[in-house]
Design a protein around this motif. Structure first.
Motif, PDB file in Angstrom:
ATOM      1  N   ALA A 131     -41.228  13.963 -34.877  1.00  0.00           N
ATOM      2  CA  ALA A 131     -41.846  13.287 -33.786  1.00  0.00           C
ATOM      3  C   ALA A 131     -43.308  14.532 -32.898  1.00  0.00           C
ATOM      4  CB  ALA A 131     -41.340  12.542 -32.798  1.00  0.00           C
ATOM      5  N   ALA A 132     -42.170  16.039 -32.610  1.00  0.00           N
ATOM      6  CA  ALA A 132     -42.889  16.725 -32.189  1.00  0.00           C
ATOM      7  C   ALA A 132     -43.321  17.589 -33.370  1.00  0.00           C
ATOM      8  CB  ALA A 132     -41.529  18.201 -31.318  1.00  0.00           C
ATOM      9  N   LEU A 133     -42.860  17.649 -34.573  1.00  0.00           N
ATOM     10  CA  LEU A 133     -43.952  18.185 -34.954  1.00  0.00           C
ATOM     11  C   LEU A 133     -45.060  17.563 -35.822  1.00  0.00           C
ATOM     12  CD1 LEU A 133     -40.972  19.474 -37.835  1.00  0.00           C
ATOM     13  CD2 LEU A 133     -42.616  20.570 -36.414  1.00  0.00           C
ATOM     14  N   SER A 134     -45.034  15.420 -35.559  1.00  0.00           N
ATOM     15  CA  SER A 134     -45.704  15.375 -35.817  1.00  0.00           C
ATOM     16  C   SER A 134     -47.178  14.939 -35.164  1.00  0.00           C
ATOM     17  CB  SER A 134     -45.731  13.416 -36.809  1.00  0.00           C
ATOM     18  OG  SER A 134     -46.367  12.480 -36.109  1.00  0.00           O
TER      19      SER A 134
ATOM     20  N   ARG B 289     -29.261  12.265 -35.582  1.00  0.00           N
ATOM     21  CA  ARG B 289     -30.930  11.276 -36.632  1.00  0.00           C
ATOM     22  C   ARG B 289     -31.512  11.351 -35.199  1.00  0.00           C
ATOM     23  NH1 ARG B 289     -32.799   7.054 -34.567  1.00  0.00           N
ATOM     24  NH2 ARG B 289     -31.732   5.984 -33.206  1.00  0.00           N
ATOM     25  N   LEU B 290     -30.893  11.361 -33.814  1.00  0.00           N
ATOM     26  CA  LEU B 290     -31.992  11.467 -32.512  1.00  0.00           C
ATOM     27  C   LEU B 290     -32.496  12.559 -32.654  1.00  0.00           C
ATOM     28  CD1 LEU B 290     -29.644   9.048 -30.416  1.00  0.00           C
ATOM     29  CD2 LEU B 290     -31.951   8.536 -31.364  1.00  0.00           C
TER      30      LEU B 290
END
Length: 121
Positions: free
Chosen positions: A108-111, A100-101
């Motif tokens: 988050a990096a893709l976002s 999950r982490l």
């Protein structure tokens, strides 16, 4: 007003996303023995609303897989079945939490990389 077909699609994907999340949530919470209703309240208190008709079959499945164990408490006026995590369940919980982490960091990096201000000219 007619429902947008996209709403159904979003709801279906949200349900799919939540399925594994509920498994992990149960394994995270059941370090301490809890009965089903208390588990429902704990999950809801954390913002994870789960229906009883979803939770109880899940608890039975996790118990059948050896990830949880249960005991009946018959000392009170109403018998209650308490669930707690097993050693195998703790290993699965730790692996799922690590995944999950990892997924959270990747998303988050893709976002961040999909924002126009973060793109290279």
């Amino acid at each position: 007003m007619a429902e947008d077909p996209g709403d159904q699609l979003v709801a279906a994907h949200q349900q799919e996303l939540r399925r594994g999340t509920v498994v992990l949530a149960c394994l995270l919470v059941l370090d301490e023995p809890r009965y089903g209703y208390a588990l429902l309240r704990t999950l809801a208190g954390a913002g994870l609303d789960v229906e009883a008709n979803t939770l109880y079959p899940l608890l039975r499945r996790l118990e059948a897989q050896g990830l949880l164990e249960s005991d009946w408490n018959t000392e009170e006026s109403r018998p209650r079945k308490f669930y707690r995590i097993t050693g195998s369940g703790a290993r699965v919980r730790d692996a799922l939490e690590a995944e999950r982490l990892r997924l959270h960091a990747a998303l988050a990096a893709l976002s961040r990389s999909s924002r126009p201000e973060d793109r290279s000219p």
